[in-house]
Design a protein around this motif. Structure first.
Motif, PDB file in Angstrom:
ATOM      1  N   CYS A   1     -91.832   0.837  13.696  1.00 43.81           N
ATOM      2  CA  CYS A   1     -92.191   0.756  12.367  1.00 43.81           C
ATOM      3  C   CYS A   1     -91.046   1.586  11.535  1.00 43.81           C
ATOM      4  N   ASN A   2     -90.325   0.828  10.234  1.00 45.11           N
ATOM      5  CA  ASN A   2     -89.498   1.665   9.836  1.00 45.11           C
ATOM      6  C   ASN A   2     -89.999   2.511   8.451  1.00 45.11           C
ATOM      7  N   GLU A   3     -90.107   3.540   8.865  1.00 46.69           N
ATOM      8  CA  GLU A   3     -91.013   4.528   8.141  1.00 46.69           C
ATOM      9  C   GLU A   3     -90.169   4.959   6.886  1.00 46.69           C
ATOM     10  N   GLU A   4     -88.894   4.740   6.772  1.00 46.02           N
ATOM     11  CA  GLU A   4     -87.806   5.026   5.848  1.00 46.02           C
ATOM     12  C   GLU A   4     -87.760   3.574   4.870  1.00 46.02           C
ATOM     13  N   PHE A   5     -88.526   2.704   5.004  1.00 45.72           N
ATOM     14  CA  PHE A   5     -88.491   1.353   4.177  1.00 45.72           C
ATOM     15  C   PHE A   5     -88.485   1.519   2.864  1.00 45.72           C
ATOM     16  N   LYS A   6     -87.492   0.944   2.090  1.00 46.22           N
ATOM     17  CA  LYS A   6     -87.537   1.216   0.572  1.00 46.22           C
ATOM     18  C   LYS A   6     -86.907  -0.087  -0.038  1.00 46.22           C
ATOM     19  N   HIS A   7     -87.470  -0.312  -1.159  1.00 48.24           N
ATOM     20  CA  HIS A   7     -87.209  -1.516  -1.679  1.00 48.24           C
ATOM     21  C   HIS A   7     -87.608  -1.424  -3.310  1.00 48.24           C
ATOM     22  N   LYS A   8     -86.681  -1.898  -4.447  1.00 49.91           N
ATOM     23  CA  LYS A   8     -86.830  -1.827  -5.676  1.00 49.91           C
ATOM     24  C   LYS A   8     -88.295  -2.487  -6.023  1.00 49.91           C
ATOM     25  N   LEU A   9     -88.827  -3.411  -5.543  1.00 47.90           N
ATOM     26  CA  LEU A   9     -90.029  -4.123  -5.970  1.00 47.90           C
ATOM     27  C   LEU A   9     -91.277  -3.583  -5.075  1.00 47.90           C
ATOM     28  N   PHE A  10     -92.403  -3.600  -5.771  1.00 47.07           N
ATOM     29  CA  PHE A  10     -93.599  -3.509  -5.165  1.00 47.07           C
ATOM     30  C   PHE A  10     -94.092  -4.376  -4.464  1.00 47.07           C
ATOM     31  N   LYS A  11     -94.128  -5.625  -4.947  1.00 45.71           N
ATOM     32  CA  LYS A  11     -94.737  -6.714  -4.252  1.00 45.71           C
ATOM     33  C   LYS A  11     -93.442  -7.358  -3.573  1.00 45.71           C
ATOM     34  N   ILE A  12     -93.433  -7.388  -2.345  1.00 46.27           N
ATOM     35  CA  ILE A  12     -92.363  -7.951  -1.711  1.00 46.27           C
ATOM     36  C   ILE A  12     -92.745  -9.222  -0.589  1.00 46.27           C
ATOM     37  N   LYS A  13     -91.935 -10.354  -0.844  1.00 42.46           N
ATOM     38  CA  LYS A  13     -92.236 -11.310  -0.023  1.00 42.46           C
ATOM     39  C   LYS A  13     -91.371 -11.626   1.092  1.00 42.46           C
ATOM     40  N   ILE A  14     -91.707 -11.409   2.405  1.00 40.59           N
ATOM     41  CA  ILE A  14     -90.967 -11.619   3.535  1.00 40.59           C
ATOM     42  C   ILE A  14     -90.981 -13.085   4.094  1.00 40.59           C
ATOM     43  N   ASN A  15     -89.856 -13.714   3.778  1.00 47.00           N
ATOM     44  CA  ASN A  15     -89.862 -15.161   3.922  1.00 47.00           C
ATOM     45  C   ASN A  15     -89.580 -15.039   5.732  1.00 47.00           C
ATOM     46  N   GLN A  16     -90.285 -16.370   6.095  1.00 43.08           N
ATOM     47  CA  GLN A  16     -90.183 -16.603   7.588  1.00 43.08           C
ATOM     48  C   GLN A  16     -88.809 -17.107   7.816  1.00 43.08           C
ATOM     49  N   ILE A  17     -88.192 -16.995   8.855  1.00 37.12           N
ATOM     50  CA  ILE A  17     -87.036 -17.711   9.515  1.00 37.12           C
ATOM     51  C   ILE A  17     -87.342 -19.077   9.695  1.00 37.12           C
ATOM     52  N   GLN A  18     -86.699 -20.103   9.077  1.00 36.71           N
ATOM     53  CA  GLN A  18     -87.086 -21.511   9.167  1.00 36.71           C
ATOM     54  C   GLN A  18     -86.492 -22.045  10.270  1.00 36.71           C
ATOM     55  N   GLU A  19     -87.304 -22.800  10.977  1.00 30.93           N
ATOM     56  CA  GLU A  19     -86.844 -23.620  12.070  1.00 30.93           C
ATOM     57  C   GLU A  19     -86.304 -24.883  11.560  1.00 30.93           C
ATOM     58  N   LYS A  20     -85.205 -25.333  12.237  1.00 32.71           N
ATOM     59  CA  LYS A  20     -84.409 -26.390  11.917  1.00 32.71           C
ATOM     60  C   LYS A  20     -85.542 -27.708  12.472  1.00 32.71           C
ATOM     61  N   GLU A  21     -85.869 -28.548  11.308  1.00 35.44           N
ATOM     62  CA  GLU A  21     -86.937 -29.632  11.653  1.00 35.44           C
ATOM     63  C   GLU A  21     -86.069 -31.068  12.000  1.00 35.44           C
ATOM     64  N   THR A  22     -86.548 -31.534  13.352  1.00 35.11           N
ATOM     65  CA  THR A  22     -85.820 -32.711  13.899  1.00 35.11           C
ATOM     66  C   THR A  22     -86.840 -33.822  13.929  1.00 35.11           C
ATOM     67  N   VAL A  23     -88.166 -33.719  13.345  1.00 32.48           N
ATOM     68  CA  VAL A  23     -89.146 -34.608  13.306  1.00 32.48           C
ATOM     69  C   VAL A  23     -89.531 -34.916  11.948  1.00 32.48           C
ATOM     70  N   PHE A  24     -90.032 -35.865  11.441  1.00 30.22           N
ATOM     71  CA  PHE A  24     -90.642 -36.084  10.144  1.00 30.22           C
ATOM     72  C   PHE A  24     -92.114 -36.198  10.073  1.00 30.22           C
ATOM     73  N   PHE A  25     -92.840 -35.654   9.073  1.00 29.21           N
ATOM     74  CA  PHE A  25     -94.208 -35.650   8.873  1.00 29.21           C
ATOM     75  C   PHE A  25     -94.642 -37.275   8.719  1.00 29.21           C
ATOM     76  N   SER A  26     -95.728 -37.496   9.147  1.00 31.74           N
ATOM     77  CA  SER A  26     -96.191 -38.895   8.902  1.00 31.74           C
ATOM     78  C   SER A  26     -96.882 -38.743   7.586  1.00 31.74           C
ATOM     79  N   SER A  27     -96.911 -40.033   6.991  1.00 34.66           N
ATOM     80  CA  SER A  27     -97.403 -40.174   5.687  1.00 34.66           C
ATOM     81  C   SER A  27     -99.090 -40.289   5.936  1.00 34.66           C
TER      82      SER A  27
END
Length: 562
Positions: free
Chosen positions: A536-562
């Protein structure tokens, strides 16, 4: 006094004035005695005299001598001068050193022109250049046809010719600017060299066809992904342009080959199933052709070239491409709309519905009915959450986690693959409570939890202050473990969360290797490897109070069905 001096400085006798006018000479006025030395040499070549009254009132005579007789031509001078010029031209053509200076050769040309020998000099020079060009054509005809080496040989021949004609013109510059300039029927020395090269070399059918075919072969190789010498092609096409045969000898054949190449390419693309990749490929091909024009083709070719590419890749197979493209658009639009609705990212419900009305015209009611069903599911889910809250209060169910559930009708939404995970006991109890509540109102229905769509807001406290972390359900499972311990290995986290290996590595990468690093990975690195440990990064700091941590996107090789 100044006015008198000024007016008297240009005074001459009437007889003297008449003599000067007959010679078309205007004698400059002299304002002071010491300026008389500034007269040019031209004043010594004329006969007669002029008197000039100086500022002091005295008159000084200016003597102008008679014309000198034209010097007689020395015996054998013409032959000797031409021989000297001929040797210089041949030395240039044979790439050897010239024995005479440019000034000496230039003066020889000037002298011959002054003796009215310009016409013969131009004729002899042209014959000399013609003889050299005839010798060059034999070398090119006999050269073996391997496209690369032959094109380099052709390029060298042209570059040598251009350099040689430039040097020759410098020697005969006086002839070019006097006699040739005055005779409209004659070509300048540079143009004469172009015409000879064009007549004897490039119009030779054997040489021209090998040159053009070689260029076309290299362009086709480049279109197939091979590296070629673009500068070589650019120089050769500039040669054809300078000789004014670019369009007739090259462009027409090039456009024919382009039509053939992209007709075959279009048939290949239509057979592919990955239409988004197909459309992306078409875009790249168009950009490559524009780049090709900029690199070595004439700008006038661009419009015709792009028209052919668009016709073969789109026009000939437009209905098939558009239909597949429309199907892909539907799938992606449906997927993106689902994400916006589930994450509450839609800017305006009215704007979304306005878009639906437009899609209805283009894609039909069958498609938009499903999208409208998604909006209906979201509205019903809001009502369900109000009822759930009342139900939990009535049942006196404790809990400090606020739960929101969206109930999705399978036929309306994109297809999501369910993934098994290990939820903390508190979450499992909330899911069970919701299941009991929902099935009590809708008996016979089956619920399936989609963990990939889950997201949470976690309240975290670091040494630098409190933060709210907006994270996915998978990220939540990892972070909650650090309420129970300071550090865990990759294998321990995998065992506790039940996340599959690839999904877990992406999740840990987003938490420990991204911009908002709430975890620390040991050893450091961009990728998550076996044996890594996380703290755990106890020294974590950020200028914002609400922080969105984006998930690393996986490359898509298939398409969603309609």
């Amino acid at each position: 006094m100044a006015e008198e001096d000024s007016s008297s400085s240009s005074a001459t006798t009437s007889r003297e004035q008449e003599q000067l006018e007959n010679r078309n000479l205007i004698v400059p006025s002299v304002a002071a005695d010491h300026h008389t030395d500034d007269l040019t040499e031209a004043s010594t070549t004329l006969s007669g005299f002029a008197s000039v009254k100086l500022g002091t009132g005295s008159v000084k005579k200016l003597v102008i001598r008679n014309f000198k007789d034209k010097p007689l031509i020395l015996e054998n001078y013409t032959e000797e001068a031409w021989q000297k010029l001929k040797e210089a031209v041949q030395a240039i053509q044979n790439n050897t050193s010239v024995q005479y200076s440019l000034e000496e050769l230039y003066q020889s040309v000037k002298n011959l022109c002054s003796y009215n020998l310009s016409a013969n000099l131009y004729k002899q020079l042209k014959q000399l250049c013609e003889q050299h060009i005839r010798a060059e054509i034999h070398q090119l005809r006999e050269y073996p046809f391997f496209p690369g080496p032959f094109l380099k040989k052709m390029d060298k021949c042209w570059q040598d010719h251009a350099r040689q004609m430039s040097m020759i013109r410098n020697i005969f510059l006086f002839l070019d600017r006097t006699y040739v300039f005055q005779i409209s029927m004659l070509s300048s020395i540079w143009d004469m060299g172009l015409e000879l090269f064009k007549s004897y070399i490039i119009r030779d059918q054997n040489v021209q066809s090998r040159t053009v075919d070689g260029i076309l072969l290299l362009i086709e190789k480049e279109r197939n992904g091979e590296m070629i010498d673009r500068c070589l092609i650019q120089r050769l096409l500039s040669m054809l342009s300078d000789l004014q045969i670019y369009q007739v000898s090259f462009e027409n054949k090039f456009l024919e080959e382009t039509n053939r190449f992209y007709a075959a390419e279009g048939r290949k693309l239509v057979q592919k199933k990955e239409i988004p990749g197909c459309l992306y490929h078409i875009k790249n091909l168009l950009e490559e052709e524009v780049d090709r024009v900029r690199a070595y083709l004439s700008l006038n070719t661009q419009k015709l070239l792009i028209a052919i590419v668009e016709k073969q890749l789109l026009g000939e197979h437009l209905s098939a491409v558009l239909q597949k493209g429309k199907d892909v658009f539907k799938a992606f639009y449906k997927k993106d709309l689902a994400r916006r609705l589930l994450l509450g990212k839609s800017a305006s419900v009215d704007a979304e519905k306005s878009m639906l009305s437009k899609l209805k015209q283009e894609c039909g009611t069958a498609f938009t009915n499903k999208l409208q069903g998604m909006f209906k599911d979201m509205e019903l889910s809001k009502d369900t959450m109000i009822q759930l809250k009342q139900y939990m209060q009535n049942q006196n169910i404790p809990g400090n986690i606020e739960l929101t559930v969206n109930i999705l009708t399978t036929s309306f939404w994109p297809t999501y693959i369910p993934k098994e995970i290990h939820l903390p006991p508190e979450m499992e109890r909330l899911q069970e409570n919701f299941k009991n509540f929902y099935l009590s109102k809708h008996s016979g229905r089956k619920l399936q939890w989609q963990s990939t769509l889950g997201h949470c807001v976690l309240k975290a406290e670091f040494k630098k202050g409190k933060k709210e972390l907006q994270v996915t359900l998978f990220q939540t499972l990892v972070l909650l473990m650090f309420n129970e311990g300071d550090h865990f290995s990759l294998e321990e986290i995998k065992m506790a969360t039940g996340l599959e290996d690839r999904e877990l590595r992406r999740t840990l990468q987003s938490l420990a290797c991204g911009r908002a690093r709430v975890l620390i990975k040991n050893p450091k690195g961009k990728d998550v490897e076996d044996g890594d440990r996380f703290f755990c990064n106890e020294e974590f700091k950020h200028k914002l109070f609400k922080i969105k941590i984006n998930q690393i996107q996986e490359k898509e090789t298939v398409f969603f069905s309609s």
